[in-house]
Design a protein around this motif. Structure first.
Motif, PDB file in Angstrom:
ATOM      1  N   SER A  48       0.811  -1.220   0.000  1.00 45.87           N
ATOM      2  CA  SER A  48       0.000   0.000   0.000  1.00 45.87           C
ATOM      3  C   SER A  48       0.843   1.269   0.000  1.00 45.87           C
ATOM      4  O   SER A  48       0.361   2.341  -0.376  1.00 45.87           O
ATOM      5  CB  SER A  48      -0.931  -0.004   1.218  1.00 45.87           C
ATOM      6  OG  SER A  48      -0.177  -0.107   2.422  1.00 45.87           O
ATOM      7  N   ALA A  49       2.114   1.147   0.411  1.00 40.95           N
ATOM      8  CA  ALA A  49       3.011   2.300   0.400  1.00 40.95           C
ATOM      9  C   ALA A  49       3.739   2.465  -0.928  1.00 40.95           C
ATOM     10  O   ALA A  49       4.479   3.431  -1.111  1.00 40.95           O
ATOM     11  CB  ALA A  49       4.023   2.178   1.536  1.00 40.95           C
ATOM     12  N   GLY A  50       3.557   1.496  -1.842  1.00 46.90           N
ATOM     13  CA  GLY A  50       4.204   1.587  -3.148  1.00 46.90           C
ATOM     14  C   GLY A  50       5.508   0.831  -3.264  1.00 46.90           C
ATOM     15  O   GLY A  50       6.133   0.851  -4.330  1.00 46.90           O
ATOM     16  N   LYS A  51       5.923   0.129  -2.209  1.00 49.41           N
ATOM     17  CA  LYS A  51       7.163  -0.645  -2.277  1.00 49.41           C
ATOM     18  C   LYS A  51       6.920  -1.967  -2.992  1.00 49.41           C
ATOM     19  O   LYS A  51       5.902  -2.625  -2.780  1.00 49.41           O
ATOM     20  CB  LYS A  51       7.699  -0.916  -0.864  1.00 49.41           C
ATOM     21  CG  LYS A  51       9.011  -1.687  -0.865  1.00 49.41           C
ATOM     22  CD  LYS A  51       9.562  -1.871   0.547  1.00 49.41           C
ATOM     23  CE  LYS A  51      10.864  -2.653   0.531  1.00 49.41           C
ATOM     24  NZ  LYS A  51      11.435  -2.817   1.897  1.00 49.41           N
ATOM     25  N   THR A  52       7.888  -2.370  -3.849  1.00 53.81           N
ATOM     26  CA  THR A  52       7.776  -3.608  -4.612  1.00 53.81           C
ATOM     27  C   THR A  52       8.560  -4.720  -3.934  1.00 53.81           C
ATOM     28  O   THR A  52       9.728  -4.543  -3.576  1.00 53.81           O
ATOM     29  CB  THR A  52       8.293  -3.412  -6.051  1.00 53.81           C
ATOM     30  OG1 THR A  52       7.515  -2.401  -6.695  1.00 53.81           O
ATOM     31  CG2 THR A  52       8.178  -4.703  -6.849  1.00 53.81           C
ATOM     32  N   TRP A  53       7.910  -5.871  -3.787  1.00 49.25           N
ATOM     33  CA  TRP A  53       8.517  -7.063  -3.202  1.00 49.25           C
ATOM     34  C   TRP A  53       8.530  -8.141  -4.280  1.00 49.25           C
ATOM     35  O   TRP A  53       7.509  -8.398  -4.921  1.00 49.25           O
ATOM     36  CB  TRP A  53       7.722  -7.542  -1.987  1.00 49.25           C
ATOM     37  CG  TRP A  53       7.538  -6.495  -0.939  1.00 49.25           C
ATOM     38  CD1 TRP A  53       6.634  -5.465  -0.959  1.00 49.25           C
ATOM     39  CD2 TRP A  53       8.271  -6.354   0.282  1.00 49.25           C
ATOM     40  NE1 TRP A  53       6.746  -4.694   0.173  1.00 49.25           N
ATOM     41  CE2 TRP A  53       7.749  -5.213   0.954  1.00 49.25           C
ATOM     42  CE3 TRP A  53       9.308  -7.072   0.870  1.00 49.25           C
ATOM     43  CZ2 TRP A  53       8.240  -4.793   2.190  1.00 49.25           C
ATOM     44  CZ3 TRP A  53       9.795  -6.654   2.099  1.00 49.25           C
ATOM     45  CH2 TRP A  53       9.270  -5.537   2.747  1.00 49.25           C
ATOM     46  N   ARG A  54       9.675  -8.776  -4.458  1.00 48.60           N
ATOM     47  CA  ARG A  54       9.821  -9.765  -5.533  1.00 48.60           C
ATOM     48  C   ARG A  54      10.087 -11.159  -4.945  1.00 48.60           C
ATOM     49  O   ARG A  54      10.882 -11.309  -4.006  1.00 48.60           O
ATOM     50  CB  ARG A  54      10.957  -9.374  -6.482  1.00 48.60           C
ATOM     51  CG  ARG A  54      10.733  -8.005  -7.112  1.00 48.60           C
ATOM     52  CD  ARG A  54      11.801  -7.664  -8.157  1.00 48.60           C
ATOM     53  NE  ARG A  54      11.631  -6.302  -8.616  1.00 48.60           N
ATOM     54  CZ  ARG A  54      10.757  -5.914  -9.544  1.00 48.60           C
ATOM     55  NH1 ARG A  54       9.975  -6.821 -10.110  1.00 48.60           N
ATOM     56  NH2 ARG A  54      10.660  -4.642  -9.908  1.00 48.60           N
ATOM     57  N   TYR A  55       9.419 -12.136  -5.559  1.00 52.36           N
ATOM     58  CA  TYR A  55       9.542 -13.524  -5.113  1.00 52.36           C
ATOM     59  C   TYR A  55       9.732 -14.416  -6.338  1.00 52.36           C
ATOM     60  O   TYR A  55       9.314 -14.072  -7.450  1.00 52.36           O
ATOM     61  CB  TYR A  55       8.287 -13.961  -4.344  1.00 52.36           C
ATOM     62  CG  TYR A  55       8.068 -13.205  -3.054  1.00 52.36           C
ATOM     63  CD1 TYR A  55       8.412 -13.765  -1.829  1.00 52.36           C
ATOM     64  CD2 TYR A  55       7.509 -11.930  -3.060  1.00 52.36           C
ATOM     65  CE1 TYR A  55       8.212 -13.075  -0.640  1.00 52.36           C
ATOM     66  CE2 TYR A  55       7.311 -11.229  -1.880  1.00 52.36           C
ATOM     67  CZ  TYR A  55       7.660 -11.800  -0.673  1.00 52.36           C
ATOM     68  OH  TYR A  55       7.469 -11.112   0.501  1.00 52.36           O
TER      69      TYR A  55
END
Length: 224
Positions: free
Chosen positions: A161-168
């Motif tokens: 929701s803050a715009g940070k991208t998490w990659r998996y």
């Protein structure tokens, strides 16, 4: 998963029909044609004058400038909205935080374009962030239907929701019969062990009733 009272429902596969058309080739041979002529007296035959051979053409000099490659354009994927998970094939669902039901069941999303989120936070050091999504509903295919065709090594991205991208990165593909799911719940969805994302939907054979489909598809992805 189709919407029902139990955890997840499934996915109906369609069959594609391929029509191959084979063309034949043939050779048409014309019949021989007889040529009828009148013989001339020997004295009337005059040898033709010699003809000078035509000069050989001069080859054009080879170009030393390489041809410019054809321009190729690739459309960039649309930016991923905040608060969503995007699967390797592009399917995107809005994440909705939910608690377990009174009997310990994972609530199903209220909308085809949503995924229920239960369990660990994205920045947790351990535990599973579990995302459950519909495979289809009322004739429409849900984004989680592609879990049945995803491959090891494919990338899953989450924008919080803050715009940070998490990659998996997908590390496991598991198909579980619903009767066997309770015995494997701790292993697949538990909050111990390294942090991971667990994506789950339904599929397999349609059995109706409260089950809907008889299997669950579980895709596990590890942080990159």
């Amino acid at each position: 998963m189709a919407r029902n009272g139990r955890l997840l429902a499934g996915f109906v596969f369609g069959a594609a029909t391929v029509l191959a058309v084979q063309f034949g080739t043939g050779v048409v041979t014309a019949p021989p044609v007889a040529v009828v002529g009148t013989a001339l007296p020997v004295a009337a035959v005059v040898p033709p004058a010699p003809v000078a051979p035509a000069p050989a053409p001069t080859p054009a000099p080879a170009s030393t400038t390489p041809a410019a490659p054809a321009a190729q354009t690739t459309a960039a994927p649309p930016p991923q909205p905040r608060g969503t998970v995007r699967l390797p094939g592009g399917g995107t669902a809005a994440l909705v935080r939910k608690d377990l039901g009174p009997s310990g069941e994972l609530p199903i999303p209220a909308d085809l374009g949503q995924a229920t989120w239960w369990g660990a936070a994205l920045d947790a050091a351990s535990g599973a962030s579990v995302f459950a999504g519909h495979v289809n509903w009322r004739g429409a295919t849900g984004p989680f239907a592609e879990l049945w065709t995803d491959r090891i090594g494919a990338e899953v991205t989450i924008v919080d929701s803050a715009g940070k991208t998490w990659r998996y990165r997908v590390s496991q593909l598991v198909t579980v019969h619903k009767d066997d799911l309770p015995a494997r719940a701790d292993d697949l969805f538990g909050q111990s062990g390294p942090h991971r994302v667990v994506l789950v939907t339904c599929g397999g054979r349609w059995v109706g009733g409260s089950d809907g489909y008889e299997e669950n598809r579980v895709v596990i992805a590890d942080p990159t």
